[in-house]
Design an enzyme around this catalytic site. Structure first.
Site, PDB file in Angstrom:
ATOM      1  N   ASP A  31      60.277  28.560  37.185  1.00 21.84           N
ATOM      2  CA  ASP A  31      58.889  28.363  37.618  1.00 21.84           C
ATOM      3  C   ASP A  31      58.878  27.207  38.615  1.00 21.84           C
ATOM      4  O   ASP A  31      59.584  26.210  38.413  1.00 21.84           O
ATOM      5  CB  ASP A  31      57.984  28.031  36.420  1.00 21.84           C
ATOM      6  N   THR A  35      51.384  26.241  39.991  1.00 22.76           N
ATOM      7  CA  THR A  35      50.150  26.393  39.210  1.00 22.76           C
ATOM      8  C   THR A  35      50.428  26.324  37.701  1.00 22.76           C
ATOM      9  O   THR A  35      49.505  26.153  36.914  1.00 22.76           O
ATOM     10  CB  THR A  35      49.437  27.733  39.523  1.00 22.76           C
ATOM     11  N   SER A  75      47.727  34.573  42.182  1.00 19.55           N
ATOM     12  CA  SER A  75      46.904  35.618  41.558  1.00 19.55           C
ATOM     13  C   SER A  75      45.401  35.389  41.667  1.00 19.55           C
ATOM     14  O   SER A  75      44.645  35.893  40.845  1.00 19.55           O
ATOM     15  CB  SER A  75      47.305  35.769  40.095  1.00 19.55           C
ATOM     16  N   TYR A 139      45.504  40.114  47.492  1.00 18.33           N
ATOM     17  CA  TYR A 139      46.205  40.000  46.201  1.00 18.33           C
ATOM     18  C   TYR A 139      46.644  41.386  45.723  1.00 18.33           C
ATOM     19  O   TYR A 139      47.818  41.623  45.433  1.00 18.33           O
ATOM     20  CB  TYR A 139      45.293  39.326  45.171  1.00 18.33           C
ATOM     21  N   PHE A 167      44.580  44.627  33.199  1.00 18.62           N
ATOM     22  CA  PHE A 167      43.153  44.496  33.497  1.00 18.62           C
ATOM     23  C   PHE A 167      42.781  43.029  33.210  1.00 18.62           C
ATOM     24  O   PHE A 167      43.517  42.146  33.629  1.00 18.62           O
ATOM     25  CB  PHE A 167      42.360  45.595  32.765  1.00 18.62           C
ATOM     26  N   HIS A 185      38.318  32.136  36.103  1.00 20.36           N
ATOM     27  CA  HIS A 185      38.155  33.291  35.212  1.00 20.36           C
ATOM     28  C   HIS A 185      36.989  33.094  34.243  1.00 20.36           C
ATOM     29  O   HIS A 185      36.753  31.993  33.753  1.00 20.36           O
ATOM     30  CB  HIS A 185      39.451  33.548  34.440  1.00 20.36           C
ATOM     31  N   PHE A 204      27.879  35.850  38.618  1.00 19.49           N
ATOM     32  CA  PHE A 204      28.035  36.304  40.009  1.00 19.49           C
ATOM     33  C   PHE A 204      27.565  37.751  40.147  1.00 19.49           C
ATOM     34  O   PHE A 204      28.335  38.684  39.999  1.00 19.49           O
ATOM     35  CB  PHE A 204      29.492  36.171  40.446  1.00 19.49           C
ATOM     36  N   ARG A 277      30.163  37.728  43.918  1.00 20.55           N
ATOM     37  CA  ARG A 277      31.382  37.176  44.506  1.00 20.55           C
ATOM     38  C   ARG A 277      31.969  38.270  45.404  1.00 20.55           C
ATOM     39  O   ARG A 277      32.002  39.430  44.985  1.00 20.55           O
ATOM     40  CB  ARG A 277      32.338  36.827  43.364  1.00 20.55           C
ATOM     41  N   ASP A 280      34.065  41.847  44.395  1.00 22.31           N
ATOM     42  CA  ASP A 280      34.053  42.187  42.957  1.00 22.31           C
ATOM     43  C   ASP A 280      33.562  43.627  42.749  1.00 22.31           C
ATOM     44  O   ASP A 280      32.414  43.941  43.060  1.00 22.31           O
ATOM     45  CB  ASP A 280      33.101  41.245  42.196  1.00 22.31           C
TER      46      ASP A 280
HETATM   47  N1  UFG Z   1      32.363  35.895  36.800  1.00 22.16           N
HETATM   48  C1  UFG Z   1      31.131  35.278  36.753  1.00 22.16           C
HETATM   49  N2  UFG Z   1      31.108  33.921  36.725  1.00 22.16           N
HETATM   50  C2  UFG Z   1      32.239  33.146  36.746  1.00 22.16           C
HETATM   51  C3  UFG Z   1      33.503  33.812  36.789  1.00 22.16           C
HETATM   52  C4  UFG Z   1      33.517  35.182  36.811  1.00 22.16           C
HETATM   53  O1  UFG Z   1      30.076  35.920  36.755  1.00 22.16           O
HETATM   54  O2  UFG Z   1      32.150  31.925  36.751  1.00 22.16           O
HETATM   55  C5  UFG Z   1      32.402  37.367  36.798  1.00 22.16           C
HETATM   56  C6  UFG Z   1      33.136  37.930  37.982  1.00 22.16           C
HETATM   57  O3  UFG Z   1      32.293  38.020  39.105  1.00 22.16           O
HETATM   58  C7  UFG Z   1      33.595  39.275  37.427  1.00 22.16           C
HETATM   59  C8  UFG Z   1      33.838  38.973  35.950  1.00 22.16           C
HETATM   60  O4  UFG Z   1      33.104  37.792  35.663  1.00 22.16           O
HETATM   61  O5  UFG Z   1      32.585  40.212  37.536  1.00 22.16           O
HETATM   62  C9  UFG Z   1      35.291  38.737  35.604  1.00 22.16           C
HETATM   63  O6  UFG Z   1      35.793  37.777  36.529  1.00 22.16           O
HETATM   64  P1  UFG Z   1      37.220  37.105  36.389  1.00 22.16           P
HETATM   65  O7  UFG Z   1      37.372  36.141  37.520  1.00 22.16           O
HETATM   66  O8  UFG Z   1      37.417  36.587  35.009  1.00 22.16           O
HETATM   67  O9  UFG Z   1      38.215  38.327  36.543  1.00 22.16           O
HETATM   68  P2  UFG Z   1      38.316  39.408  37.734  1.00 22.16           P
HETATM   69  O10 UFG Z   1      37.808  40.703  37.166  1.00 22.16           O
HETATM   70  O11 UFG Z   1      37.689  38.956  38.990  1.00 22.16           O
HETATM   71  O12 UFG Z   1      39.874  39.400  38.028  1.00 22.16           O
HETATM   72  C10 UFG Z   1      40.808  39.889  37.104  1.00 22.16           C
HETATM   73  C11 UFG Z   1      42.102  39.109  37.265  1.00 22.16           C
HETATM   74  C12 UFG Z   1      42.667  39.301  38.643  1.00 22.16           C
HETATM   75  C13 UFG Z   1      42.802  40.761  38.909  1.00 22.16           C
HETATM   76  C14 UFG Z   1      41.516  41.484  38.669  1.00 22.16           C
HETATM   77  C15 UFG Z   1      41.683  42.962  38.797  1.00 22.16           C
HETATM   78  O13 UFG Z   1      41.865  37.750  37.027  1.00 22.16           O
HETATM   79  O14 UFG Z   1      43.918  38.676  38.732  1.00 22.16           O
HETATM   80  O15 UFG Z   1      41.036  41.228  37.365  1.00 22.16           O
HETATM   81  O16 UFG Z   1      40.544  43.492  39.346  1.00 22.16           O
HETATM   82  F1  UFG Z   1      43.141  40.969  40.200  1.00 22.16           F
END
Ligand code: UFG
Length: 324
Positions: A31, A35, A75, A139, A167, A185, A204, A277, A280
């Site tokens: 590693d 991060t 990521s 990504y 997922f 996340h 978001f 965001r 999304d």
């Molecule tokens: N969200 C919010 N508020 C926040 C953070 C997230 O509303 O503060 C929402 C996002 O908009 C999304 C959902 O919560 O609708 C989940 O968001 P995450 O950031 O937790 O996860 P993502 O679905 O965006 O991303 C995940 C992985 C990525 C991967 C993706 C596949 O973290 O690495 O799934 O689509 F690429």
């Protein structure tokens, strides 16, 4: 098996390392700590600090390895849009170097962390592995490019490889969990808000075509995900590149996640509505039928309160240690 684990100081890599060691495997972790956290590396693993492209060939050349479990990657979807170069170099170029090191040392097996982001905006949910792959951000594009390279190495060089398309991974296991310098996340953010580490949670997007207007995701417990890696290592066959989706098969909206976090923590968490965001998708739900049928995978922690509860224990412990 004697295994090289890349990215073993990161969230998924550190949990999977613990599960691999518990299953009797012998680990060397690489590693670069860009991060990841040094203290997250599984006790019992040998640790080598460095970029995969710089150190993998030497490590694989030192002794005979049975396989590589490749987690090391950048990521963050948003960052990948702003700085694609970090992703094309950090993900694709680093992995090509790893594949070459494996070819030259005749390392037979590879398990690779692919992602739901390779599919982009789905036409049909749950998403099956034969769905179109049309990533909507660098990504996902870099992970898909790596999947293609792995398939070619399997075909031409007899590599035995499995790509696992994660997922939304969450939860904690064995003292390892989500601990990033910059957190994006949903579940760790909500739990940090519960602890008062951040003032509120921003939702978001409240205008998605879903029942409550917020985006729906499929949350998979990191320990169930780790089990799939064990099975993938055992199932890999020379000359074949297998691809499996890994999720729980159930979708939860952002509002449902926040409400589950409030139930689990017993804390009223302040929420703010915010714009969507960029990039999304509205709904991402996995079909994991192929992994269940072919790998014999049996996820056992599929209930969201279980996932949140394990994440909550980890987040609280981390906060206590940080403030101590
Ligand atoms: N969200 C919010 N508020 C926040 C953070 C997230 O509303 O503060 C929402 C996002 O908009 C999304 C959902 O919560 O609708 C989940 O968001 P995450 O950031 O937790 O996860 P993502 O679905 O965006 O991303 C995940 C992985 C990525 C991967 C993706 C596949 O973290 O690495 O799934 O689509 F690429």
């Amino acid at each position: 098996m004697r295994l090289l684990v890349t990215g073993g100081a990161g969230y998924v890599g550190s949990v999977c390392s613990r599960v691999l060691i518990e299953a009797g495997h012998e680990l060397t972790v690489i590693d670069n700590l860009s991060t990841g956290n040094r203290e997250a590396v599984a006790p019992g693993a040998r640790f080598v600090q460095g970029d995969v492209a710089d150190v993998a060939a030497d490590v694989l050349g030192e002794e005979s390895f049975d396989g590589v479990v490749h987690f090391a990657a950048r990521s963050l979807v948003g960052e990948s849009v702003e700085k694609p170069e970090l992703y094309w170099y950090g993900n694709v170029v680093e992995t090509l170097a790893l594949l070459e090191a494996m070819r030259q040392t005749v390392t037979p097996r590879l398990v690779f962390s692919s992602t739901a982001a390779t599919y982009g905006e789905p036409e049909v949910v749950p998403i099956v592995e034969s769905a179109p792959t049309r990533p909507t951000n660098p990504y996902g594009a870099t992970k898909l490019a790596i999947d293609h390279a792995i398939a070619d190495y399997c075909h031409a060089h007899g590599l035995a490889a499995v790509s696992l398309r994660y997922f939304n991974v969450a939860g904690a296991y064995g003292g390892a969990g989500e601990n990033r310098a910059i957190e994006t996340h949903l579940i760790p953010i909500v739990l940090q808000a519960a602890l008062g580490i951040r003032p509120d949670v921003k939702i978001f997007g409240t205008d998605f075509p879903t029942d409550d207007g917020t985006a729906i995701r499929d949350y998979i417990h990191v320990a169930d995900l780790a089990d799939a890696h064990l099975l993938a290592l055992e199932s890999a066959i020379s000359g074949r590149h297998a691809v499996y989706n890994l999720g729980s098969g159930t979708g939860y909206s952002v509002r449902e996640v926040i409400s589950t976090c409030m139930d689990v923590t017993g804390i009223d968490i302040p929420v703010q509505e915010a714009p969507r965001r960029a990039g999304d998708p509205a709904v991402l739900i996995a079909s994991s039928d192929k992994a269940i049928a072919e790998l014999g995978w049996k996820p056992t922690r599929t209930e969201l309160p279980t996932i949140v509860s394990d994440a909550w224990d980890f987040t609280r412990t981390l906060a206590e240690h940080t403030s101590a």
